[in-house]
Write a protein that holds these residues in place. Structure first.
Motif, mmCIF file in Angstrom:
data_model
loop_
_atom_site.group_PDB
_atom_site.id
_atom_site.type_symbol
_atom_site.label_atom_id
_atom_site.label_comp_id
_atom_site.label_asym_id
_atom_site.label_seq_id
_atom_site.Cartn_x
_atom_site.Cartn_y
_atom_site.Cartn_z
ATOM 1 N N ASN A 167 0.850 -1.184 0.000
ATOM 2 C CA ASN A 167 0.000 0.000 0.000
ATOM 3 C C ASN A 167 0.891 1.240 0.000
ATOM 4 N N TRP B 157 -0.236 6.309 -0.409
ATOM 5 C CA TRP B 157 -0.307 7.277 0.681
ATOM 6 C C TRP B 157 0.635 8.459 0.419
ATOM 7 N N LEU C 154 3.394 4.902 9.914
ATOM 8 C CA LEU C 154 2.717 3.886 10.717
ATOM 9 C C LEU C 154 1.787 4.509 11.754
ATOM 10 N N GLN D 214 -0.773 7.651 8.724
ATOM 11 C CA GLN D 214 -1.558 7.154 7.603
ATOM 12 C C GLN D 214 -2.029 5.710 7.781
ATOM 13 N N CYS D 215 -1.160 4.842 8.295
ATOM 14 C CA CYS D 215 -1.423 3.405 8.237
ATOM 15 C C CYS D 215 -2.122 2.765 9.435
ATOM 16 N N ASN E 5 -4.697 0.669 7.860
ATOM 17 C CA ASN E 5 -4.210 -0.565 7.244
ATOM 18 C C ASN E 5 -3.835 -1.597 8.299
ATOM 19 N N VAL F 202 4.705 -0.199 2.851
ATOM 20 C CA VAL F 202 4.013 1.090 2.782
ATOM 21 C C VAL F 202 5.021 2.227 2.663
ATOM 22 N N THR G 229 5.047 6.902 1.993
ATOM 23 C CA THR G 229 4.414 8.151 1.566
ATOM 24 C C THR G 229 5.244 8.826 0.473
ATOM 25 N N ASN H 42 -2.116 -0.044 -4.315
ATOM 26 C CA ASN H 42 -2.808 -0.664 -3.195
ATOM 27 C C ASN H 42 -3.252 -2.045 -3.652
ATOM 28 N N SER I 181 -6.776 6.065 1.523
ATOM 29 C CA SER I 181 -6.298 5.040 0.585
ATOM 30 C C SER I 181 -7.475 4.325 -0.051
#
Length: 395
Positions: A161, A164, A188, A191-192, A195, A243, A245, A252, A394
């Protein structure tokens, strides 16, 4: 005519999520009364209070003391989740908290302990998290297939993914962003969490974590903006989590491999390569050296018109509290699971060792304190930045 019961809610935090999401739907809910909005920036609080025909507050204690609220939505920077949530539970308030529940597992446990104490006085007190991506129809469909056991024994999940992407302008848009002291981490932590929550929601928490995080690889920041993790589960399944950015166009793509086939999610399409027989059975019993299991390509239909997003999570939250029935989209106690993943990945990267789960939260908290204390990073801040939150999530 009977007056419909309303839940008195206060909103704390009027940044991108508070102002960009919550403030838009809350006044439209017929079972909610917004009794106050709160932000340390007076102009923001005043402006949005006027929009909602409610009162402005400039610190959460005043909101708690004077607004008459019954529940609070917490949408502030991550470190502030813990003191605000703990104070709310100490006062017997229902709590809906933005992601993540906390920066590290020790702070998450403080919130959970306060919630358990509040339950002793009110067993029906509410505690939920804003994991709205659980409401997305395609994620619900994947969860349904997994829960139905159609893939059989799970072998591997690989989730790339990189959708982002964030510019340097984004990171410069707030003094707290992308700093150990202000945000507590990078991709982490910011954004994540969605996820990571979806990962544990679908597959559970791994028992071993190997993490590799790059600090400021693409941006002038002091936290991670690219991460690769290898996750081992007790049932033998392995996971790959990639992941960043720093890539555009991003990807994704999730591959879920089970003995009965492979499920692939990419570009908002869900495909099931269904094996006619178990690959594990075929592997043991076939006399062929190079043959493969026959599989069938199937596109899984998904109703994308189902209600989804922040307002759905809040609506469930309000319904459970007012009617003491139904379930939250994500109960607050589940929040520590995604934080465990995030902390474990970073702890593994910092130490260069595989981390066994569960692990001692003190080790990671102490590492954070050290990073904050020794930081020499000088943050450039530019508040004049365009922020279209519709591009943030996302997909």
């Amino acid at each position: 005519m009977e007056t419909k019961k309303k839940l008195k809610i206060g909103l704390i935090g009027l940044g991108n999520i508070g102002a960009g999401q919550h403030i838009k739907y809350l006044p439209k809910m017929d079972n909610v009364e917004v009794v106050g909005v709160c932000d340390i920036i007076k102009e923001k609080a005043d402006r949005f209070a006027a929009d909602c025909n409610t009162k402005a507050y400039y610190n959460y204690i005043d909101l708690f003391d004077n607004s008459g609220l019954e529940a609070v939505i917490i949408a502030v920077p991550h470190y502030d989740h813990t003191p605000i949530a703990v104070e709310a539970f100490n006062r017997g308030l229902h709590v809906l908290c933005e992601k993540p529940i906390a920066v590290h597992i020790n702070d998450a446990k403080k919130i959970m302990d306060a919630y358990e104490k509040a339950k002793e006085k009110n067993p029906n007190i509410g505690f939920a998290l804003m994991f709205q991506e659980r409401t997305y129809p395609i994620h619900k469909k994947i969860k349904d297939i997994l829960d139905g056991g159609e893939l059989g024994k799970l072998i591997r999940v690989s989730w790339i993914n990189t959708a982002w992407f964030r510019s340097q302008a984004y990171y410069n848009s707030g003094g707290w962003r992308a700093t150990w002291g202000g945000e507590g981490g990078g991709i982490l932590t910011n954004q994540c969490p969605h996820n990571l929550d979806l990962y544990q929601w679908m597959f559970g928490v791994p028992n071993k974590i190997s993490g590799h995080a790059h600090i400021g690889k693409f941006h002038d920041i002091e936290v991670e903006d690219e991460v690769t993790a290898y996750l081992e589960h007790e049932n033998g399944m392995v996971g790959h989590f990639i992941v960043t950015t720093g890539e555009t166009p991003g990807t994704n793509r999730m591959e879920i491999v089970g003995e009965n086939g492979k499920l692939i999610f990419e570009n908002n399409k869900l495909v099931f390569y269904r094996n006619r027989i178990s690959m594990l059975k075929f592997c043991k019993e076939t006399k062929e050296s190079f043959g493969n299991v026959e599989c069938w390509y199937t596109e899984i239909p998904v109703n994308e018109n189902e209600p989804q997003g922040h307002s759905v999570v809040t609506s469930k939250f309000v319904d459970v509290i007012l009617n003491t029935a139904g379930e939250f989209v994500a109960h607050g106690n589940e929040g520590i699971k995604s934080v465990t993943l995030a902390n474990g990945i970073m702890l593994s990267s910092f130490t260069g060792k595989i981390v066994d789960v569960p692990f001692n939260g003190d080790e990671y908290e102490n590492k954070l304190k050290e990073l904050i204390k020794t930081s020499k990073f000088v943050k450039v801040v530019n508040d004049n930045v365009e922020a279209d939150m519709s591009k943030s999530f996302s997909s």
